[in-house]
Write a protein that holds these residues in place. Structure first.
Motif, PDB file in Angstrom:
ATOM      1  N   LYS A  71       0.843  -1.204   0.000  1.00 48.54           N
ATOM      2  CA  LYS A  71       0.000   0.000   0.000  1.00 48.54           C
ATOM      3  C   LYS A  71       0.874   1.248   0.000  1.00 48.54           C
ATOM      4  CE  LYS A  71      -3.445   2.393   2.794  1.00 48.54           C
ATOM      5  NZ  LYS A  71      -4.217   2.378   4.034  1.00 48.54           N
ATOM      6  N   TYR A  72       1.872   1.295   0.889  1.00 44.55           N
ATOM      7  CA  TYR A  72       2.773   2.444   0.939  1.00 44.55           C
ATOM      8  C   TYR A  72       3.581   2.593  -0.349  1.00 44.55           C
ATOM      9  CZ  TYR A  72       2.018   3.367   5.911  1.00 44.55           C
ATOM     10  OH  TYR A  72       1.479   3.697   7.123  1.00 44.55           O
ATOM     11  N   PHE A  74       2.875   1.478  -3.401  1.00 41.82           N
ATOM     12  CA  PHE A  74       2.034   1.847  -4.539  1.00 41.82           C
ATOM     13  C   PHE A  74       1.461   3.245  -4.391  1.00 41.82           C
ATOM     14  CE2 PHE A  74       0.932  -2.882  -5.460  1.00 41.82           C
ATOM     15  CZ  PHE A  74       2.240  -3.108  -5.833  1.00 41.82           C
ATOM     16  N   TRP A  75       1.287   3.710  -3.162  1.00 40.36           N
ATOM     17  CA  TRP A  75       0.809   5.073  -2.944  1.00 40.36           C
ATOM     18  C   TRP A  75       1.874   6.068  -3.411  1.00 40.36           C
ATOM     19  CZ3 TRP A  75       2.548   8.672   0.957  1.00 40.36           C
ATOM     20  CH2 TRP A  75       1.795   9.860   1.000  1.00 40.36           C
ATOM     21  N   ARG A  76       3.116   5.795  -3.046  1.00 40.54           N
ATOM     22  CA  ARG A  76       4.212   6.690  -3.392  1.00 40.54           C
ATOM     23  C   ARG A  76       4.650   6.523  -4.846  1.00 40.54           C
ATOM     24  NH1 ARG A  76       6.331  11.432  -2.808  1.00 40.54           N
ATOM     25  NH2 ARG A  76       8.525  11.488  -2.298  1.00 40.54           N
ATOM     26  N   HIS A  77       4.540   5.292  -5.360  1.00 41.82           N
ATOM     27  CA  HIS A  77       4.975   4.959  -6.721  1.00 41.82           C
ATOM     28  C   HIS A  77       3.857   4.179  -7.419  1.00 41.82           C
ATOM     29  CE1 HIS A  77       9.021   6.129  -5.475  1.00 41.82           C
ATOM     30  NE2 HIS A  77       8.836   5.390  -4.401  1.00 41.82           N
ATOM     31  N   PRO A  78       2.789   4.843  -7.848  1.00 35.20           N
ATOM     32  CA  PRO A  78       1.610   4.159  -8.408  1.00 35.20           C
ATOM     33  C   PRO A  78       1.918   3.246  -9.594  1.00 35.20           C
ATOM     34  CG  PRO A  78       1.162   6.496  -8.104  1.00 35.20           C
ATOM     35  CD  PRO A  78       2.616   6.294  -7.809  1.00 35.20           C
ATOM     36  N   ARG A 127       0.638  12.343   9.401  1.00 33.86           N
ATOM     37  CA  ARG A 127       0.106  11.822   8.153  1.00 33.86           C
ATOM     38  C   ARG A 127      -1.333  11.357   8.305  1.00 33.86           C
ATOM     39  NH1 ARG A 127       4.480   8.454   6.389  1.00 33.86           N
ATOM     40  NH2 ARG A 127       5.772  10.184   5.881  1.00 33.86           N
ATOM     41  N   ALA A 131      -3.730  13.012   4.872  1.00 35.95           N
ATOM     42  CA  ALA A 131      -3.389  11.841   4.061  1.00 35.95           C
ATOM     43  C   ALA A 131      -2.525  12.173   2.854  1.00 35.95           C
ATOM     44  CB  ALA A 131      -4.662  11.136   3.614  1.00 35.95           C
ATOM     45  N   SER A 132      -2.495  13.425   2.448  1.00 38.47           N
ATOM     46  CA  SER A 132      -1.703  13.777   1.266  1.00 38.47           C
ATOM     47  C   SER A 132      -0.295  14.253   1.630  1.00 38.47           C
ATOM     48  CB  SER A 132      -2.414  14.855   0.453  1.00 38.47           C
ATOM     49  OG  SER A 132      -2.506  16.041   1.218  1.00 38.47           O
TER      50      SER A 132
END
Length: 142
Positions: A71-72, A74-78, A127, A131-132
């Protein structure tokens, strides 16, 4: 720290033999003349902050670690979520044993792990409120 890599990588072959690693992160920025790669300056310049995390790199499965590491990442590097599945991507974590910082000319300064984890805990709380919030965190040595 979470990392994502494939069995096809030489990193995988290397850490199967010995999983002690050093990860280096370097300050790079368009607005900072010293830290912009070019003919005169480079991020390796001592004016550019550097942090080295030393520890053991451990493969974690998403079954034992839960969905949080991916999750982390993919959030930072979609784009990672769309990488070819047949490359057998793995999630790893760094068991940090030592942190060194260089933010100017002179000696590298160690950062106490207790200070790192206290800052990490504070950032996680912030955070949750926003969330952003960016993941990049800079530490300024005393």
């Amino acid at each position: 720290l979470y990392l994502y890599f494939t069995e096809l990588s030489t990193v995988w072959r290397d850490i199967q033999k010995r999983n002690n690693v050093t990860l280096g992160f370097y300050e790079v920025g368009e607005k900072d003349v010293y830290c912009t790669p070019g003919a005169t300056y480079d991020p390796e310049d001592p004016n550019c902050a550097k942090v080295h995390f030393v520890g053991s790199l451990d493969i974690i499965s998403n079954v034992t670690a839960g969905p949080i590491p991916e999750k982390y990442l993919f959030w930072r590097h979609p784009a990672m979520a769309n990488w070819p599945k047949d490359h057998n991507w793995m999630t790893a974590t760094l068991d940090i044993q030592k942190i060194d910082i260089l933010d100017f000319y002179g000696n590298i300064q160690p950062l106490a792990l207790s200070d790192y984890w206290a800052a990490t805990k504070k950032i996680k709380k912030e955070r949750l409120k926003n969330a952003s919030a960016p993941l990049t965190v800079w530490y300024q040595s005393p």
